[in-house]
Scaffold this active site. Structure first.
Site, PDB file in Angstrom:
ATOM      1  CE  LYS A  25     -22.428  -1.153  30.961  1.00 26.29           C
ATOM      2  NZ  LYS A  25     -22.198  -0.782  29.246  1.00 26.29           N
TER       3      LYS A  25
HETATM    4  N1  PPE Z   1     -23.766   2.876  24.916  1.00 27.28           N
HETATM    5  C1  PPE Z   1     -23.467   1.531  25.058  1.00 27.28           C
HETATM    6  C2  PPE Z   1     -24.558   0.473  24.257  1.00 27.28           C
HETATM    7  C3  PPE Z   1     -22.606   1.219  26.145  1.00 27.28           C
HETATM    8  O1  PPE Z   1     -22.262  -0.263  25.964  1.00 27.28           O
HETATM    9  C4  PPE Z   1     -21.746   1.883  26.674  1.00 27.28           C
HETATM   10  C5  PPE Z   1     -20.685   1.562  27.451  1.00 27.28           C
HETATM   11  C6  PPE Z   1     -22.130   3.599  26.456  1.00 27.28           C
HETATM   12  C7  PPE Z   1     -23.207   3.743  25.551  1.00 27.28           C
HETATM   13  C8  PPE Z   1     -21.324   4.539  27.179  1.00 27.28           C
HETATM   14  O2  PPE Z   1     -21.629   4.481  28.674  1.00 27.28           O
HETATM   15  P1  PPE Z   1     -20.597   4.955  29.688  1.00 27.28           P
HETATM   16  O3  PPE Z   1     -19.570   3.955  29.664  1.00 27.28           O
HETATM   17  O4  PPE Z   1     -21.456   4.992  30.899  1.00 27.28           O
HETATM   18  O5  PPE Z   1     -20.169   6.087  29.290  1.00 27.28           O
HETATM   19  N2  PPE Z   1     -19.939   0.444  27.158  1.00 27.28           N
HETATM   20  C9  PPE Z   1     -19.126  -0.100  28.192  1.00 27.28           C
HETATM   21  C10 PPE Z   1     -18.927  -1.713  27.783  1.00 27.28           C
HETATM   22  C11 PPE Z   1     -18.117  -1.833  26.461  1.00 27.28           C
HETATM   23  C12 PPE Z   1     -17.603  -3.417  26.346  1.00 27.28           C
HETATM   24  O6  PPE Z   1     -17.248  -3.680  25.265  1.00 27.28           O
HETATM   25  O7  PPE Z   1     -17.906  -4.238  27.058  1.00 27.28           O
HETATM   26  C13 PPE Z   1     -17.813   0.465  28.394  1.00 27.28           C
HETATM   27  O8  PPE Z   1     -17.575   1.382  27.751  1.00 27.28           O
HETATM   28  O9  PPE Z   1     -17.528   0.303  29.660  1.00 27.28           O
END
Ligand code: PPE
Length: 322
Positions: A159
């Site tokens: 990430k």
């Molecule tokens: N894909 C991406 C590209 C992504 O950024 C997130 C989270 C997810 C999938 C889902 O991952 P999880 O949160 O572990 O279920 N995106 C984070 C950041 C958003 C932002 O705008 O900043 C979040 O949801 O916290």
């Protein structure tokens, strides 16, 4: 809306005032995207504020750093404590936590070896990511004209802040055309993910989601939904999903820490199923919220209470002094 001031931000081991949480313009990460981060939510539960899947998020952060050959300068236990301290210092119940490990100020040039590894943790109150209305009715999305990064270019399992330039392309294009979000395909043309969410599709009561090899982030919410849905008796399959499957799905929903579980009601102006939140999505939303709210037993030990030990004593004393 501009950022609403919070009380304290944690920087390299110290809680500092919001106004003092500053860095130099020649910080390495600002120029080259050399930062790894997390997004985590803390929820007010029946037993007080608790952080959802804190260990799994922190593990992913440490993994992200390892991929980029960066050693986090704090032990896992200390980092975890610092996260909880930030919530307590800001006296939050429901909030969003953003830890960031990044290459700091020393010298510019792509080789980061001489730059320090700096760490910050912020917390703030973040409402419904794709809008409160979309949460019930579903949001309108498009298939992005941008692809997700190719394998062996930017590692999707890390990430990294740099990855979010791709997310920005997807999200800004969608917004410019009046869509709530864009769903990107991978470089082979299979469904990958949203700019900040994983994608789930329902057809004939089976739930499908792209595999980790389709350039997706290994979402913690994705994992949560897979486990909760299976326990509810649904068949969940991680499989390559062709673009057109989006158009003939019965239901579609997005998952993420910020987005939680958000239904999709149309893709490229084609209604998904009946064009509103479907029954499977609603059932899963309900289960997710029951779990994070502490309304059902925490059978996977996914909730870390904020106020235990020293933090609990300090809170008690602070409340008594009021
Ligand atoms: N894909 C991406 C590209 C992504 O950024 C997130 C989270 C997810 C999938 C889902 O991952 P999880 O949160 O572990 O279920 N995106 C984070 C950041 C958003 C932002 O705008 O900043 C979040 O949801 O916290």
């Amino acid at each position: 809306m501009p950022f609403e001031e919070v009380k304290k931000i944690w920087m390299n081991g110290r809680l500092v005032d919001f106004a003092d949480a500053k860095i130099h313009v020649l910080t390495h990460a600002l120029h080259y995207g050399s930062g790894l981060f997390e997004g985590i939510r803390c929820y007010q539960t029946k037993n007080g504020p608790a952080v959802f899947r804190l260990d799994e998020h922190l593990r992913r952060l440490y993994d992200s750093c390892r991929i980029y050959r960066m050693e986090v300068p704090y032990s896992f236990a200390d980092f975890k404590n610092a996260m909880l301290d930030v919530i307590a210092a800001n006296e939050f119940d429901d909030c969003y936590l953003r830890p960031l490990v990044y290459r700091g100020f020393h010298s510019l040039g792509v080789n980061p070896a001489n730059c320090p590894i700096d760490v910050m943790i912020a917390a703030w109150v973040w409402g419904k990511y794709l809008g409160a209305e979309g949460f019930e009715k579903g949001v309108d999305v498009r298939v992005s004209s941008w692809n997700r990064m190719a394998p062996n270019t930017f590692p999707a399992l890390a990430k990294a802040t740099a990855n979010y330039m791709n997310s920005i392309l997807i999200r800004a294009e969608a917004a410019a055309e009046g869509y709530a979000e864009g769903i990107a395909l991978d470089v082979s043309g299979y469904v990958s993910e949203g700019s900040g969410e994983n994608v789930f599709l329902v057809r004939d009561n089976r739930i499908l989601t792209p595999p980790l090899g389709a350039s997706v982030l290994a979402g913690i919410t994705r994992d949560t939904i897979i486990r909760l849905a299976r326990d509810l008796g649904f068949e969940v399959v991680e499989t390559l999903i062709p673009r057109e499957a989006l158009y003939i799905a019965d239901e579609l929903f997005l998952t993420g820490t910020a987005a939680e579980v958000t239904p999709v009601r149309s893709v490229d102006k084609i209604p998904v199923g009946a064009g509103r939140r479907g029954p499977v999505t609603e059932r899963i939303q309900k289960e997710y919220f029951a779990y994070i709210g502490g309304e059902i037993p925490d059978r996977f030990s996914w909730l870390t209470p904020v106020y235990t030990g020293k933090r609990a004593e300090m809170r008690k004393a602070a409340l008594a002094a009021r």
